[in-house]
Design a protein around this motif. Structure first.
Motif, PDB file in Angstrom:
ATOM      1  N   SER A 321      13.834  45.688 -32.849  1.00  0.00           N
ATOM      2  CA  SER A 321      13.190  44.557 -32.507  1.00  0.00           C
ATOM      3  C   SER A 321      11.984  45.397 -31.115  1.00  0.00           C
ATOM      4  CB  SER A 321      14.089  44.761 -30.540  1.00  0.00           C
ATOM      5  OG  SER A 321      15.527  43.720 -31.501  1.00  0.00           O
ATOM      6  N   GLU A 322      11.302  44.691 -30.016  1.00  0.00           N
ATOM      7  CA  GLU A 322      10.051  45.509 -30.117  1.00  0.00           C
ATOM      8  C   GLU A 322      10.596  46.568 -28.616  1.00  0.00           C
ATOM      9  OE1 GLU A 322       6.238  43.182 -30.529  1.00  0.00           O
ATOM     10  OE2 GLU A 322       7.381  42.664 -28.519  1.00  0.00           O
ATOM     11  N   SER A 328      10.126  39.672 -22.702  1.00  0.00           N
ATOM     12  CA  SER A 328       9.373  38.787 -23.498  1.00  0.00           C
ATOM     13  C   SER A 328       9.536  39.826 -25.580  1.00  0.00           C
ATOM     14  CB  SER A 328       7.706  38.461 -22.980  1.00  0.00           C
ATOM     15  OG  SER A 328       7.134  40.581 -23.306  1.00  0.00           O
ATOM     16  N   LYS A 329      10.694  40.736 -25.129  1.00  0.00           N
ATOM     17  CA  LYS A 329      10.390  41.675 -26.487  1.00  0.00           C
ATOM     18  C   LYS A 329      10.785  40.579 -28.475  1.00  0.00           C
ATOM     19  CE  LYS A 329      13.843  44.173 -25.928  1.00  0.00           C
ATOM     20  NZ  LYS A 329      14.254  45.346 -25.201  1.00  0.00           N
ATOM     21  N   ARG A 330       9.914  41.264 -29.294  1.00  0.00           N
ATOM     22  CA  ARG A 330       9.912  40.048 -30.036  1.00  0.00           C
ATOM     23  C   ARG A 330      10.816  40.810 -30.869  1.00  0.00           C
ATOM     24  NH1 ARG A 330       3.847  39.352 -31.540  1.00  0.00           N
ATOM     25  NH2 ARG A 330       4.303  37.548 -33.143  1.00  0.00           N
ATOM     26  N   HIS A 331      11.421  40.071 -32.390  1.00  0.00           N
ATOM     27  CA  HIS A 331      13.040  40.631 -32.711  1.00  0.00           C
ATOM     28  C   HIS A 331      12.088  40.405 -34.431  1.00  0.00           C
ATOM     29  CE1 HIS A 331      15.198  40.952 -29.318  1.00  0.00           C
ATOM     30  NE2 HIS A 331      15.011  39.647 -29.039  1.00  0.00           N
ATOM     31  N   TYR A 332      12.050  41.633 -35.035  1.00  0.00           N
ATOM     32  CA  TYR A 332      12.551  41.026 -37.226  1.00  0.00           C
ATOM     33  C   TYR A 332      13.252  41.974 -37.953  1.00  0.00           C
ATOM     34  CZ  TYR A 332       7.490  41.116 -33.845  1.00  0.00           C
ATOM     35  OH  TYR A 332       5.982  41.018 -33.659  1.00  0.00           O
ATOM     36  N   ALA A 476       3.299  46.746 -32.084  1.00  0.00           N
ATOM     37  CA  ALA A 476       4.689  46.595 -31.456  1.00  0.00           C
ATOM     38  C   ALA A 476       4.113  48.223 -30.952  1.00  0.00           C
ATOM     39  CB  ALA A 476       5.328  46.581 -31.877  1.00  0.00           C
ATOM     40  N   GLU A 534      10.118  37.156 -38.252  1.00  0.00           N
ATOM     41  CA  GLU A 534      10.032  37.134 -37.162  1.00  0.00           C
ATOM     42  C   GLU A 534      10.915  36.422 -36.616  1.00  0.00           C
ATOM     43  OE1 GLU A 534       7.946  37.007 -33.003  1.00  0.00           O
ATOM     44  OE2 GLU A 534       6.833  36.674 -34.520  1.00  0.00           O
ATOM     45  N   SER A 536      14.022  34.871 -34.390  1.00  0.00           N
ATOM     46  CA  SER A 536      13.887  34.236 -32.278  1.00  0.00           C
ATOM     47  C   SER A 536      14.918  34.397 -31.438  1.00  0.00           C
ATOM     48  CB  SER A 536      14.019  32.251 -32.415  1.00  0.00           C
ATOM     49  OG  SER A 536      15.586  32.071 -33.206  1.00  0.00           O
ATOM     50  N   GLU A 537      14.766  34.201 -30.433  1.00  0.00           N
ATOM     51  CA  GLU A 537      16.191  35.183 -29.470  1.00  0.00           C
ATOM     52  C   GLU A 537      17.352  34.279 -29.850  1.00  0.00           C
ATOM     53  OE1 GLU A 537      16.196  37.434 -26.162  1.00  0.00           O
ATOM     54  OE2 GLU A 537      15.004  36.881 -27.514  1.00  0.00           O
ATOM     55  N   TYR A 540      18.588  35.799 -33.659  1.00  0.00           N
ATOM     56  CA  TYR A 540      18.324  37.590 -33.262  1.00  0.00           C
ATOM     57  C   TYR A 540      20.168  37.778 -32.912  1.00  0.00           C
ATOM     58  CZ  TYR A 540      18.614  41.725 -31.266  1.00  0.00           C
ATOM     59  OH  TYR A 540      18.903  43.447 -30.072  1.00  0.00           O
TER      60      TYR A 540
END
Length: 562
Positions: A321-322, A328-332, A476, A534, A536-537, A540
């Motif tokens: 995670s960022e 608004s953090k993104r997850h990968y 990031a 990537e 989504s929330e 994740y």
């Protein structure tokens, strides 16, 4: 006998699919053309379609008061990705048989598919009696000695009892209360019985309210959810999937028993492909319904395209995670084949116990205290904000306690003074706050970090992966590697230009294909391209929740002596 499409879907058991329907009457008149979900198609009167599945497409919600629709409530449409976590309110309407439960309630292999009920009266079995009001969990439906039955589990006096109940068992069965929280999508997939509405209570709001929200500001009450289904069907002379909403004014007739169902194409999901034996790979397939998304390879998987599926397998990924202060953090999901390099970033630790968890024999963990702590024992060290420590090892120490001596767990450290070091002991129960001081300037590959360090671990990309057209990780500000997971993948390439292959996730990518009777030109797959996925929330939290079910939580920190 003809019925509306909505009535047919509400009465249909998913296990009875596929079904062949003939259009009788409705808005679909002769040679009419409709475009739904981006698919333009025509349905004539007496046209036949093969229904291969249906799922809830959206929910019509009304605000609920005392388990009834409020007279002041307007109906609002909620998409399945509408944010929030909800608790399911137990249905007060009883089921009259086990068969009705099996037909209307989703029972499946995941933990979402294990509903619980209780009987209003005692049920006598061969070996024991199920008392009224005892919770019965339904695990699966299968044939037992030639009779369809439900496999059940019941806990009595801390002992688990397994048994079966035949579908013919009649009685008065009520839903048990459920204390779990679910997303709307999970409720739609697992928790809305066929032919019934569902009352839910908003438990946690996952976003700030704005004027575009269909719900009132600060709403924390109950909603009655009415499902609208999306019917997935195949037409005889088309090689894609059509989608029809169940609330359309159409009359249909079930003609399955009088029709050759094999004359239609057989759509297969990625899960269906994954369940095939390894000997059946490689195979050639044509996409009947492609996934959405602009990133590779999803933008290459368009409807009608032919692909080669080389093999199925499990592969490791690191969930990251960022590091951002905002929401608004993104997850990968990062594959082990990622060729970029990372530099370490400082970690934060809420307790002394967390320092012991991540302690590494290869280096002394250097931390700075961010919170003061006053020790109740003179044998142990008090801490001020800004104090610096080198963490050494966990041990036990004697302290004076209620007039006697007591052994407690402590963390041996060296406190860094201006011109010397001082050996000190920190109580393991210490609720302080520490931030890491990073001296390591080395650049690490992903596999090295997973091998040498304890996750979670903070990093920043120092050298991007040049094999990726656009390395999203490089942009990031910082990344936290949260945990290593194992997931299911298929290895695919384009059938017409197999210069490179891609890994696609089986359970997060919606795609339907049908198999072609073609030979694969090259059995060995071409070079596999690295893809950072990537998520989504919602995906994740599903990944973390599912993965954490398979892990034992770490032992709790020792309690502070009272």
């Amino acid at each position: 006998m003809a019925s509306t499409l909505q009535k047919f879907i509400h009465s249909l058991d998913l296990r009875a699919l596929p079904r062949v329907l003939q259009i009788q009457s409705g808005i679909y008149c002769q040679d009419s053309i409709y475009e739904m979900f981006g698919n333009e198609f025509s349905l004539s009167t007496e046209e036949v379609i093969k229904v291969i599945g249906f799922k809830i497409n959206k929910l019509i919600a009304s605000i609920c008061e005392n388990n009834e629709v409020s007279q002041f409530s307007a109906k609002v449409e909620l998409p399945l990705n509408f944010p929030g976590l909800y608790k399911v309110v137990a249905d007060k309407t009883p089921y009259v048989s086990i068969e009705e439960i099996a037909r209307k309630v989703s029972i499946g292999p995941t933990r979402f598919g294990h509903p619980s009920f209780y009987s209003a009266k005692d049920i006598k079995l061969e070996n024991f009696t199920i008392k009224h009001d005892e919770q019965i969990t339904f695990n699966s439906v299968e044939e037992v000695h030639g009779i369809m039955a439900v496999n059940c589990v019941m806990v009595r006096n801390n002992e688990s009892h397994s048994f079966t109940l035949p579908l013919s068992q009649e009685g008065e069965f009520y839903e048990c209360e459920d204390d779990q929280m679910y997303t709307l999508k999970e409720i739609a997939e697992w928790k809305i019985p066929k032919g019934r509405n569902r009352i839910v209570k908003l438990s946690t709001n996952l976003h700030m309210w704005d004027s575009s929200s269909p719900l009132p500001q600060n709403f924390d009450g109950c909603l009655i959810l009415m499902p609208v289904y999306e019917v997935q069907a195949v037409m005889k002379f088309r090689k894609d999937i059509i989608h029809i909403l169940s609330d359309l004014d159409v009359e249909v007739k079930d003609v399955t028993d009088h029709y050759d169902i094999s004359s239609f194409l057989q759509p297969l999901s990625l899960e269906d492909i994954f369940e095939r034996t390894s000997k059946e790979f490689p195979m050639v397939a044509q996409i009947m319904e492609g996934p959405s998304g602009n990133q590779k390879p999803y933008n290459l998987l368009s409807t009608g395209k032919e692909i080669v599926i080389y093999k199925k397998y499990q592969a490791a990924r690191v969930l990251a995670s960022e590091m951002r202060s905002d929401s608004s953090k993104r997850h990968y999901l990062i594959p082990m084949s990622y060729k970029g390099k990372f530099k370490r970033r400082p970690r934060e630790f809420p307790t002394a116990y967390d320092l012991e968890i991540v302690r590494n024999e290869k280096e002394h963990l250097h931390v700075v205290a961010t919170k003061a702590f006053t020790s109740p024992h003179k044998e142990l060290c008090s801490v001020s904000v800004g104090d610096q420590f080198l963490v050494q090892q966990c041990q036990t120490s004697e302290v004076l306690y209620e007039g006697g001596k007591k052994l407690i767990d402590v963390l041996a450290c060296e406190q860094i003074l201006s011109d010397s070091y001082k050996k000190v002991l920190l109580p393991m129960y210490m609720e302080g706050g520490f931030v890491e001081v990073v001296h390591d300037k080395k650049q690490y590959h992903l596999s090295e970090i997973c091998k040498e360090f304890h996750l979670p671990f903070n990093v920043k990309v120092s050298v991007r992966d040049l094999s990726i057209e656009k390395d999203v990780l490089a942009a990031a500000p910082g990344l936290q590697f949260e945990e290593e997971i194992t997931d299911s993948y298929l290895l695919i390439s384009s059938a017409s230009s197999p210069e490179e292959s891609w890994e696609i996730p089986v359970y997060r990518l919606h795609m339907l294909v049908h198999l072609l009777n073609k030979n694969v030109q090259t059995v060995a797959p071409p070079v596999t391209r690295t893809t950072v996925e990537e998520v989504s929330e919602e995906e994740y939290y599903m990944l973390r929740r599912y993965e954490n079910l398979t892990l034992h939580p770490p032992p709790r920190p020792p309690k502070k002596p009272t």
